[in-house]
Design a protein around this motif. Structure first.
Motif: not given
Length: 303
Positions: A47-48, A183-185, A199-200, A208-213
């Motif tokens: 949950s970044g 979970d979100h990941a 993904f909603v 956060s998830l995009i930046s770390n993809s």
């Protein structure tokens, strides 16, 4: 001599009463923590930048820092500088039950404060305000809800995102297929692996998830804001003593300006694991919540 004896007796009685009152002072969570010697934080792994695992499998984030400020206040209140702090991983699905049943004392993730949840748990003053939107791959060409008809849309089990989509004016008549991540990941992985076209979720979590993809440039956050929601640290209901301590701790961070420094650290500065900044400016809604601390539910944000 007689007066001295009377004074001594009165002093002894006052001392006894004060001791008895002190022993009776602690209730609810504070008594539980005092008796057990441990305070348990509910943490999220993806949950970044509120609560997530860095590259060394250590939980970090904006809400983690705030929770440890509250821990400091608990240590001071209980006069227990050596108080043990445990961390319990929770998910969107089990975070409320684990708070209600006492497994965790503070849930430090990314939980929306809404009227329905307030029937089960309590919330600290709002420390983040998010907009629920959708992440897509740019190549899909999707920018609006009505383009999702007949397509799989990912969200995380135990969250409110799909309900918000179906309630939104532009999403009421869209026949999309719901697919759920644990979970979100996991939900983002569905988008990444083309098992879902969108993904909603909360826009900060998506960022956060995009930046770390692996290939951040191929994703975009699009569509209308389905909802504006206050995010807050969660605790048990009907525990006014602990609620007052938590509220005072958070309000203290707001009054001192410390919370602005924490926001800058996690939303406007390079953060682990890739040392990339989200460049996520503080919203007017959050500025308002900091200026006027409150635990108002999401329904109060509706226009």
């Amino acid at each position: 001599m007689k007066l001295l004896l009377i004074a001594a007796a009165v002093a002894s009685t006052l001392s006894f009463n004060a001791h008895a009152q002190s022993a009776e002072e602690l209730t609810g969570t504070l008594k539980k923590v005092k008796d057990s010697g441990t305070l348990t934080l509910g943490i999220r792994e993806s949950s970044g930048p509120l609560s997530y695992l860095d590259g060394n499998q250590k939980v970090v984030g904006y809400h983690i820092d705030i929770c440890y400020k509250i821990v400091d206040a608990v240590k001071a209140r209980l006069k227990m500088p050596g108080l043990k702090v445990a961390e319990q991983v929770v998910t969107s699905q089990n975070r409320i039950p684990l708070t209600v049943n006492g497994t965790v004392d503070l849930e430090c993730g990314s939980t929306t404060n809404n009227a329905d949840r307030q029937k089960q748990v309590a919330f600290a003053p709002t420390t983040f305000v998010t907009n629920v939107r959708m992440a897509v791959k740019k190549a899909s060409g999707i920018t609006e809800l009505d383009q999702l008809s007949g397509k799989p849309v990912a969200t995380t089990t135990g969250t409110t995102s799909v309900a918000l989509m179906r309630a939104h004016e532009k999403g009421k008549n869209v026949d999309f297929k719901e697919v759920y991540g644990k979970d979100h990941a996991d939900s983002f992985l569905m988008l990444e692996s083309d098992r879902a076209v969108a993904f909603v979720m909360d826009d900060n979590l998506l960022a956060s998830l995009i930046s770390n993809s692996q290939n951040a440039a191929q994703y975009a956050i699009v569509g209308p804001a389905l909802s504006t929601e206050p995010i807050a640290i969660m605790l048990r209901r009907d525990d006014p003593q602990f609620k007052a301590l938590v509220d005072d701790s958070v309000k203290g961070l707001m009054k001192s300006g410390e919370i602005n420094k924490l926001y800058t650290k996690w939303f406007l500065s390079p953060i682990p694991p890739k040392n990339i900044s989200l460049n996520f400016a503080m919203s007017d809604a959050l500025k308002g919540a900091i200026a006027n601390p409150n635990d108002n539910p999401a329904e109060s944000y509706k226009k």
